[in-house]
Design an enzyme around this catalytic site. Structure first.
Site, mmCIF file in Angstrom:
data_model
loop_
_atom_site.group_PDB
_atom_site.id
_atom_site.type_symbol
_atom_site.label_atom_id
_atom_site.label_comp_id
_atom_site.label_asym_id
_atom_site.label_seq_id
_atom_site.Cartn_x
_atom_site.Cartn_y
_atom_site.Cartn_z
ATOM 1 N N LYS A 116 -5.540 0.555 1.768
ATOM 2 C CA LYS A 116 -5.497 0.866 0.339
ATOM 3 C C LYS A 116 -6.244 2.129 -0.046
ATOM 4 O O LYS A 116 -5.846 2.817 -0.988
ATOM 5 C CB LYS A 116 -6.026 -0.323 -0.457
ATOM 6 C CG LYS A 116 -5.098 -1.508 -0.349
ATOM 7 C CD LYS A 116 -5.551 -2.561 -1.301
ATOM 8 C CE LYS A 116 -4.451 -3.570 -1.489
ATOM 9 N NZ LYS A 116 -4.668 -4.319 -2.711
ATOM 10 N N GLU A 200 -13.115 0.410 -8.286
ATOM 11 C CA GLU A 200 -12.371 1.066 -9.360
ATOM 12 C C GLU A 200 -12.639 0.400 -10.689
ATOM 13 O O GLU A 200 -13.223 -0.685 -10.753
ATOM 14 C CB GLU A 200 -10.865 1.188 -9.040
ATOM 15 C CG GLU A 200 -10.139 -0.082 -8.809
ATOM 16 C CD GLU A 200 -8.703 0.106 -8.305
ATOM 17 O OE1 GLU A 200 -8.383 1.087 -7.603
ATOM 18 O OE2 GLU A 200 -7.889 -0.760 -8.626
ATOM 19 N N GLU A 287 -1.025 -0.014 -5.621
ATOM 20 C CA GLU A 287 -0.631 0.005 -4.214
ATOM 21 C C GLU A 287 0.859 0.262 -4.067
ATOM 22 O O GLU A 287 1.610 0.205 -5.040
ATOM 23 C CB GLU A 287 -1.004 -1.307 -3.507
ATOM 24 C CG GLU A 287 -0.250 -2.521 -3.989
ATOM 25 C CD GLU A 287 -0.450 -3.738 -3.085
ATOM 26 O OE1 GLU A 287 -0.873 -3.588 -1.926
ATOM 27 O OE2 GLU A 287 -0.157 -4.845 -3.540
ATOM 28 N N ASN A 289 4.153 -1.058 -1.745
ATOM 29 C CA ASN A 289 4.685 -1.970 -0.745
ATOM 30 C C ASN A 289 5.862 -1.300 -0.058
ATOM 31 O O ASN A 289 6.776 -0.815 -0.720
ATOM 32 C CB ASN A 289 5.114 -3.284 -1.388
ATOM 33 C CG ASN A 289 3.912 -4.048 -1.906
ATOM 34 O OD1 ASN A 289 2.874 -4.101 -1.246
ATOM 35 N ND2 ASN A 289 4.023 -4.613 -3.092
ATOM 36 N N ARG A 291 8.457 -2.248 1.673
ATOM 37 C CA ARG A 291 9.459 -3.246 2.084
ATOM 38 C C ARG A 291 10.260 -3.679 0.866
ATOM 39 O O ARG A 291 9.959 -3.256 -0.249
ATOM 40 C CB ARG A 291 8.738 -4.469 2.651
ATOM 41 C CG ARG A 291 7.725 -5.000 1.641
ATOM 42 C CD ARG A 291 7.162 -6.341 1.996
ATOM 43 N NE ARG A 291 5.985 -6.645 1.203
ATOM 44 C CZ ARG A 291 5.992 -7.152 -0.015
ATOM 45 N NH1 ARG A 291 7.140 -7.386 -0.645
ATOM 46 N NH2 ARG A 291 4.871 -7.402 -0.660
HETATM 47 P P1 ADP Z 1 -2.998 -7.249 -3.383
HETATM 48 O O1 ADP Z 1 -2.519 -6.268 -2.363
HETATM 49 O O2 ADP Z 1 -4.024 -8.184 -2.829
HETATM 50 O O3 ADP Z 1 -1.896 -7.923 -4.116
HETATM 51 P P2 ADP Z 1 -3.403 -5.373 -5.620
HETATM 52 O O4 ADP Z 1 -4.207 -4.132 -5.512
HETATM 53 O O5 ADP Z 1 -1.929 -5.221 -5.650
HETATM 54 O O6 ADP Z 1 -3.849 -6.374 -4.444
HETATM 55 O O7 ADP Z 1 -3.879 -6.175 -6.892
HETATM 56 C C1 ADP Z 1 -3.386 -7.464 -7.160
HETATM 57 C C2 ADP Z 1 -3.671 -7.864 -8.590
HETATM 58 O O8 ADP Z 1 -5.102 -7.820 -8.843
HETATM 59 C C3 ADP Z 1 -3.059 -6.976 -9.648
HETATM 60 O O9 ADP Z 1 -1.700 -7.296 -9.942
HETATM 61 C C4 ADP Z 1 -3.991 -7.272 -10.809
HETATM 62 O O10 ADP Z 1 -3.655 -8.542 -11.354
HETATM 63 C C5 ADP Z 1 -5.371 -7.388 -10.158
HETATM 64 N N1 ADP Z 1 -6.070 -6.063 -10.126
HETATM 65 C C6 ADP Z 1 -6.096 -5.184 -9.086
HETATM 66 N N2 ADP Z 1 -6.804 -4.062 -9.414
HETATM 67 C C7 ADP Z 1 -7.236 -4.227 -10.690
HETATM 68 C C8 ADP Z 1 -7.994 -3.416 -11.627
HETATM 69 N N3 ADP Z 1 -8.461 -2.205 -11.312
HETATM 70 N N4 ADP Z 1 -8.231 -3.932 -12.857
HETATM 71 C C9 ADP Z 1 -7.753 -5.159 -13.219
HETATM 72 N N5 ADP Z 1 -7.054 -5.966 -12.391
HETATM 73 C C10 ADP Z 1 -6.769 -5.519 -11.145
#
Ligand code: ADP
Length: 448
Positions: A116, A200, A287, A289, A291
């Site tokens: 990430k 972040e 992020e 994905n 796929r």
């Molecule tokens: P993963 O790969 O574990 O799914 P993500 O980075 O996609 O992790 O984040 C998953 C979820 O976590 C997001 O959809 C959101 O609900 C929450 N999240 C991630 N980063 C933040 C942020 N900076 N502020 C608020 N919520 C967050």
């Protein structure tokens, strides 16, 4: 074009890919564990190979067995579906070394986006807006305090190797920060074998909006609009829709073009999803994905484009069948993920489905691998089907969804269908007025 594709997955997505192969006149091979000998994808494939006992690590994640199955059957490509080996760079590399095409991006692109910190750095370089935060991994408490003070509280500490919503900790003030950092680091180390974490800004009320992209493998990229996946439980998506109730056409075109250009700049090949949090009119990359996603059918519904056909075309070197200017968005689509779970506690509910009746009619699609008499094995995820509903606009889509949910019958096990019957009647949902915390709050509230 490929002669024979091996599908390295199970359940509804194995069937989904199999259907695309049949339409394209490509022979299919499926692999399965001993627990899945009676599965629908095994029944419908041209050939099947049993690759091991029920646990995923011995079957669906067993790279050597899958490569051997390709060699025995003469498959010239592998579609990994989602989950399992779909974002495993080493698997992509091993297939390439055996002259078997991995239907997906290169191992190197998977690797970059799988880390990430690296993904965020790459996104920023490509002109994608990111969440304000640390430049890279955080080495100690002092640095964490400095970064957090700079971006302002609350902050979220995330594992670089994280996935599936694990390895994240929120700190609301400096007093919370040291503990949050230490816990995030030790959890990340234990869960992923890599304790690198970054910080972040924690967004309080964002929506989760993701852009479907495609790289043609020849230096061009397109976008197919967005999906709103804000309705989540424990960071797992429950309900997805396209278009997002929160975006207008200009915002869609703006973020879509940024993503399409980024994909082109990367030289990316195949389907991808660039995920954002969206708050106060701004997008923040979280992020990518690399796929096909579970929720891809809502994009197919509003664009009329079969994303698996496109994946196969691109992987075979044939490029995309559409250009950006050919893509139009028609109406509205919603997907409900139907899980074999208790609709209140979300405890898994494996067992035998005694009766399975799916809704039909205009604008209804059900993607499922189960049938009446099917016994759900306890070893895999609990998704038993997806209901995708399309209408000319969101109001028509919701009316049709309500009707389709009434028709849907699954007897013998518990499912999340009752949750969707509740949601479809909720005024916030009717208004499209929800953020990523809405569903958790709704579920925590006492029912009347
Ligand atoms: P993963 O790969 O574990 O799914 P993500 O980075 O996609 O992790 O984040 C998953 C979820 O976590 C997001 O959809 C959101 O609900 C929450 N999240 C991630 N980063 C933040 C942020 N900076 N502020 C608020 N919520 C967050």
């Amino acid at each position: 074009m490929f002669q024979k594709i091996l599908i390295a997955n199970r359940g509804e997505i194995a069937l989904r890919v199999l259907r695309a192969c049949k339409e394209l006149g490509i022979q299919t091979v499926v692999v399965h564990s001993t627990a899945d000998a009676d599965a629908m994808h095994v029944r419908l494939a041209d050939e099947s190979v049993c690759i091991g006992p029920p646990p995923s690590r011995d079957s669906y994640l067993n790279v050597h067995q899958i490569v051997a199955a390709c060699e025995i059957t003469g498959a010239d490509a592998v579609h990994p579906g989602y989950g399992f080996l779909s974002e495993n760079a080493k698997f992509a590399d091993i297939l390439a070394a055996h002259n078997i095409t991995f239907i997906g991006p290169s191992g190197d692109h998977i690797r970059v986006m799988g880390d990430k910190i690296e993904a965020k750095r790459t996104a920023k370089r490509l002109g994608i807006p990111v969440v304000p935060g640390s430049e890279g991994a955080i080495s100690d408490e002092k640095e964490a305090r400095r970064v957090a003070a700079e971006i302002g509280y609350p902050v979220i500490i995330k594992a670089s190797a994280g996935g599936g919503g694990r390895g994240m900790k929120v700190a609301r003030n400096e007093a919370d920060l040291d503990v949050a950092l230490a816990t995030a680091k030790s959890e990340a180390g234990a869960a992923f074998g890599d304790d690198a974490v970054y910080i972040e800004k924690y967004l309080e009320k964002p929506r989760h909006i993701e852009i479907q992209v495609f790289g043609d493998g020849m230096g061009s990229g397109i976008h197919l609009g967005e999906r709103d996946c804000s309705l989540q439980r424990r960071h797992q998506k429950v309900w997805e829709e396209a278009n997002s109730p929160a975006l207008n056409a200009e915002e869609r075109a703006r973020i879509g073009n940024i993503c399409a250009n980024a994909v082109a700049g990367l030289g990316y090949s195949g389907a991808g999803t660039i995920e954002f949090l969206y708050e106060d009119g701004e997008f923040y990359f979280i992020e990518m994905n690399t796929r096909l996603q579970v929720e891809h059918p809502v994009t197919e519904a509003i664009t009329g484009i079969d994303l698996v056909h496109e994946q196969i075309r691109v992987a075979s070197g044939g490029g995309l069948s559409v250009r950006q200017e050919d893509i139009r968005f028609h109406g509205h689509a919603i997907e409900c993920r139907i899980n074999a779970e208790d609709p209140r506690t979300f405890a898994p509910s494996p067992g035998t489905i005694t009766h399975f009746h799916t809704p039909g009619g205009l604008g209804i699609r059900v993607d499922s691998g189960v049938y009446s008499g099917y016994r759900i094995p306890p070893y895999y995820d609990s998704l038993i089907g997806k209901l995708i509903v399309h209408g000319r606009n969101r109001v028509e889509c919701m009316m049709r969804l309500r009707r389709a949910l009434d028709e849907f019958v699954v007897d013998g096990i518990k499912t999340t269908l009752p949750l969707f019957r509740d949601l479809v009647g909720n005024p916030d949902i009717a208004n499209g007025d929800y953020d990523i915390h809405w569903l958790e709050k709704y579920l925590a509230a006492p029912s009347d």
